[in-house]
Motif scaffolding. Structure first.
Motif, PDB file in Angstrom:
ATOM      1  N   ILE A   1       0.834  -1.206   0.000  1.00 51.56           N
ATOM      2  CA  ILE A   1       0.000   0.000   0.000  1.00 51.56           C
ATOM      3  C   ILE A   1       0.870   1.258   0.000  1.00 51.56           C
ATOM      4  O   ILE A   1       0.613   2.207  -0.750  1.00 51.56           O
ATOM      5  CB  ILE A   1      -0.952   0.009   1.221  1.00 51.56           C
ATOM      6  CG1 ILE A   1      -2.015  -1.079   1.060  1.00 51.56           C
ATOM      7  CG2 ILE A   1      -1.624   1.371   1.372  1.00 51.56           C
ATOM      8  CD1 ILE A   1      -2.915  -1.251   2.272  1.00 51.56           C
ATOM      9  N   ILE A   2       1.917   1.259   0.829  1.00 53.90           N
ATOM     10  CA  ILE A   2       2.822   2.414   0.872  1.00 53.90           C
ATOM     11  C   ILE A   2       3.492   2.630  -0.481  1.00 53.90           C
ATOM     12  O   ILE A   2       3.617   3.762  -0.965  1.00 53.90           O
ATOM     13  CB  ILE A   2       3.897   2.220   1.969  1.00 53.90           C
ATOM     14  CG1 ILE A   2       3.245   2.263   3.356  1.00 53.90           C
ATOM     15  CG2 ILE A   2       4.972   3.302   1.863  1.00 53.90           C
ATOM     16  CD1 ILE A   2       4.193   1.929   4.489  1.00 53.90           C
ATOM     17  N   THR A   3       3.916   1.537  -1.103  1.00 54.28           N
ATOM     18  CA  THR A   3       4.566   1.623  -2.416  1.00 54.28           C
ATOM     19  C   THR A   3       3.613   2.167  -3.470  1.00 54.28           C
ATOM     20  O   THR A   3       4.014   2.970  -4.331  1.00 54.28           O
ATOM     21  CB  THR A   3       5.083   0.241  -2.861  1.00 54.28           C
ATOM     22  OG1 THR A   3       5.925  -0.302  -1.846  1.00 54.28           O
ATOM     23  CG2 THR A   3       5.868   0.347  -4.167  1.00 54.28           C
TER      24      THR A   3
ATOM     25  N   CYS B   1       0.180  -5.682  -9.923  1.00 56.81           N
ATOM     26  CA  CYS B   1      -1.169  -6.242  -9.952  1.00 56.81           C
ATOM     27  C   CYS B   1      -2.171  -5.268  -9.331  1.00 56.81           C
ATOM     28  O   CYS B   1      -3.207  -4.952  -9.922  1.00 56.81           O
ATOM     29  CB  CYS B   1      -1.191  -7.578  -9.203  1.00 56.81           C
ATOM     30  SG  CYS B   1      -2.760  -8.458  -9.344  1.00 56.81           S
ATOM     31  N   PHE B   2      -1.859  -4.767  -8.140  1.00 57.21           N
ATOM     32  CA  PHE B   2      -2.753  -3.820  -7.462  1.00 57.21           C
ATOM     33  C   PHE B   2      -2.764  -2.473  -8.170  1.00 57.21           C
ATOM     34  O   PHE B   2      -3.795  -1.792  -8.201  1.00 57.21           O
ATOM     35  CB  PHE B   2      -2.338  -3.651  -6.003  1.00 57.21           C
ATOM     36  CG  PHE B   2      -2.804  -4.765  -5.116  1.00 57.21           C
ATOM     37  CD1 PHE B   2      -4.145  -4.919  -4.805  1.00 57.21           C
ATOM     38  CD2 PHE B   2      -1.901  -5.682  -4.598  1.00 57.21           C
ATOM     39  CE1 PHE B   2      -4.579  -5.957  -3.997  1.00 57.21           C
ATOM     40  CE2 PHE B   2      -2.328  -6.724  -3.788  1.00 57.21           C
ATOM     41  CZ  PHE B   2      -3.673  -6.856  -3.490  1.00 57.21           C
ATOM     42  N   TYR B   3      -1.620  -2.080  -8.720  1.00 59.93           N
ATOM     43  CA  TYR B   3      -1.546  -0.823  -9.464  1.00 59.93           C
ATOM     44  C   TYR B   3      -2.472  -0.878 -10.681  1.00 59.93           C
ATOM     45  O   TYR B   3      -3.242   0.053 -10.949  1.00 59.93           O
ATOM     46  CB  TYR B   3      -0.110  -0.557  -9.898  1.00 59.93           C
ATOM     47  CG  TYR B   3       0.116   0.816 -10.503  1.00 59.93           C
ATOM     48  CD1 TYR B   3       0.607   1.856  -9.724  1.00 59.93           C
ATOM     49  CD2 TYR B   3      -0.164   1.063 -11.840  1.00 59.93           C
ATOM     50  CE1 TYR B   3       0.819   3.117 -10.274  1.00 59.93           C
ATOM     51  CE2 TYR B   3       0.040   2.312 -12.392  1.00 59.93           C
ATOM     52  CZ  TYR B   3       0.529   3.340 -11.616  1.00 59.93           C
ATOM     53  OH  TYR B   3       0.729   4.586 -12.157  1.00 59.93           O
TER      54      TYR B   3
ATOM     55  N   ALA C   1      -6.015   2.815  -3.416  1.00 63.27           N
ATOM     56  CA  ALA C   1      -4.960   1.819  -3.230  1.00 63.27           C
ATOM     57  C   ALA C   1      -5.029   1.184  -1.845  1.00 63.27           C
ATOM     58  O   ALA C   1      -4.774  -0.013  -1.681  1.00 63.27           O
ATOM     59  CB  ALA C   1      -3.594   2.453  -3.445  1.00 63.27           C
ATOM     60  N   ILE C   2      -5.403   1.980  -0.859  1.00 61.31           N
ATOM     61  CA  ILE C   2      -5.536   1.458   0.508  1.00 61.31           C
ATOM     62  C   ILE C   2      -6.647   0.412   0.567  1.00 61.31           C
ATOM     63  O   ILE C   2      -6.470  -0.678   1.128  1.00 61.31           O
ATOM     64  CB  ILE C   2      -5.831   2.611   1.494  1.00 61.31           C
ATOM     65  CG1 ILE C   2      -4.635   3.563   1.564  1.00 61.31           C
ATOM     66  CG2 ILE C   2      -6.158   2.057   2.882  1.00 61.31           C
ATOM     67  CD1 ILE C   2      -4.881   4.813   2.383  1.00 61.31           C
ATOM     68  N   PHE C   3      -7.790   0.737  -0.046  1.00 59.61           N
ATOM     69  CA  PHE C   3      -8.912  -0.210  -0.045  1.00 59.61           C
ATOM     70  C   PHE C   3      -8.593  -1.454  -0.879  1.00 59.61           C
ATOM     71  O   PHE C   3      -8.989  -2.570  -0.523  1.00 59.61           O
ATOM     72  CB  PHE C   3     -10.184   0.473  -0.571  1.00 59.61           C
ATOM     73  CG  PHE C   3     -10.798   1.428   0.402  1.00 59.61           C
ATOM     74  CD1 PHE C   3     -11.566   0.965   1.464  1.00 59.61           C
ATOM     75  CD2 PHE C   3     -10.602   2.792   0.280  1.00 59.61           C
ATOM     76  CE1 PHE C   3     -12.134   1.840   2.375  1.00 59.61           C
ATOM     77  CE2 PHE C   3     -11.159   3.688   1.188  1.00 59.61           C
ATOM     78  CZ  PHE C   3     -11.936   3.207   2.242  1.00 59.61           C
ATOM     79  N   SER C   4      -7.857  -1.270  -1.984  1.00 63.77           N
ATOM     80  CA  SER C   4      -7.460  -2.412  -2.815  1.00 63.77           C
ATOM     81  C   SER C   4      -6.545  -3.350  -2.034  1.00 63.77           C
ATOM     82  O   SER C   4      -6.677  -4.574  -2.101  1.00 63.77           O
ATOM     83  CB  SER C   4      -6.723  -1.921  -4.076  1.00 63.77           C
ATOM     84  OG  SER C   4      -7.578  -1.165  -4.893  1.00 63.77           O
ATOM     85  N   GLY C   5      -5.608  -2.757  -1.280  1.00 65.41           N
ATOM     86  CA  GLY C   5      -4.688  -3.559  -0.469  1.00 65.41           C
ATOM     87  C   GLY C   5      -5.414  -4.343   0.611  1.00 65.41           C
ATOM     88  O   GLY C   5      -5.114  -5.516   0.849  1.00 65.41           O
ATOM     89  N   ILE C   6      -6.394  -3.703   1.250  1.00 61.05           N
ATOM     90  CA  ILE C   6      -7.178  -4.380   2.291  1.00 61.05           C
ATOM     91  C   ILE C   6      -7.993  -5.526   1.680  1.00 61.05           C
ATOM     92  O   ILE C   6      -8.083  -6.618   2.249  1.00 61.05           O
ATOM     93  CB  ILE C   6      -8.113  -3.384   3.013  1.00 61.05           C
ATOM     94  CG1 ILE C   6      -7.271  -2.351   3.778  1.00 61.05           C
ATOM     95  CG2 ILE C   6      -9.055  -4.111   3.966  1.00 61.05           C
ATOM     96  CD1 ILE C   6      -8.076  -1.220   4.367  1.00 61.05           C
TER      97      ILE C   6
END
Length: 242
Positions: free
Chosen positions: A9-11, A164-166, A184-189
């Protein structure tokens, strides 16, 4: 899982250039370690080819046959990194360098895949059922090498997760914006919750699914390539006028 999710998420909140730089640090370390581990594994393997082939054929597979798997692997990699690759290609001013980078990157990725499979195949009798066979192989050789391999695998999972998340987040929100960082935070969660499905089960479901989606991307790129080769009507008109 929590640590990896936080780091990813930080990245994702960084700009694209920084993301590419971070990922580029990981690959050489993992590549060198995997090559050394594979060479050593070939020397310690004491099982004949026929027996190895029999054991390998009984393992869980993401596709019905090896031919389809051959196409699914590059297709999967393209599908998860397509948005990032497109942005890199668009921002690179030197098109020749971009083409060379694509070729070298593709060859390197293929070599890594081949090397990993050789190492696992040569010791499939000891590694069958393992979710992280390369880590188990490294740990069996030496605990210190096991720790080094764990770091390499962590980096490889990270370098796969970020594109992938990007790509996933960029489908819905414009990249490098405040909204993108929140998304991005919600995607990571959301990705973190999928960990509870189980690594093997998740890979054997998501891997082929994204691979098939990649086929559509290849078709779209092929159609675009054909259309780009067609002469433009206004250009022909200008040439005839001249």
């Amino acid at each position: 899982y929590v640590a990896l999710t936080v780091i990813v998420i930080i990245t994702l909140t960084l700009n694209l250039d920084k993301i590419i730089t971070i990922i580029s640090w990981i690959t050489p370390y993992a590549f060198i370690l995997i090559i050394g581990l594979t060479i050593y594994s070939l020397f310690i393997s004491d099982t004949n080819i026929a027996e190895l082939d029999q054991i390998a054929s009984s393992q869980l597979s993401a596709s019905p046959n090896w031919i389809l798997s051959t196409f699914l692997h590059p297709s999967f990699n393209v599908s998860i990194a397509f948005a990032v690759l497109a942005m890199i290609g668009a921002t690179e001013k030197d098109k020749k360098a971009a083409k060379h980078g694509a070729i070298i990157g593709g060859v390197a990725l293929g070599l890594i895949a081949v090397i990993i499979n050789i190492g696992v195949y040569a010791n499939i009798d000891k590694l069958q059922g393992s979710e992280l066979p390369m880590l188990q192989l490294a740990s069996d050789i030496n605990p210190i090498i096991g720790v080094m391999m764990a770091i390499a695998l962590f980096g490889m999972i990270f370098s796969t997760s970020v594109p992938c998340f990007y790509t996933f987040t960029a489908r819905f929100v414009t990249a490098d914006t405040k909204k993108f960082k929140i998304a991005a935070i919600f995607s990571g969660i959301f990705g973190f919750t999928l960990n509870f499905v189980g690594f093997t089960g998740l890979v054997n479901t998501v891997y082929p699914m994204l691979g098939y989606m990649g086929f559509l991307i290849f078709i779209a790129m092929f159609v675009y390539l054909l259309k780009s080769k067609e002469p433009k009507p206004h250009l022909e008109l200008e040439e005839n006028t001249q």
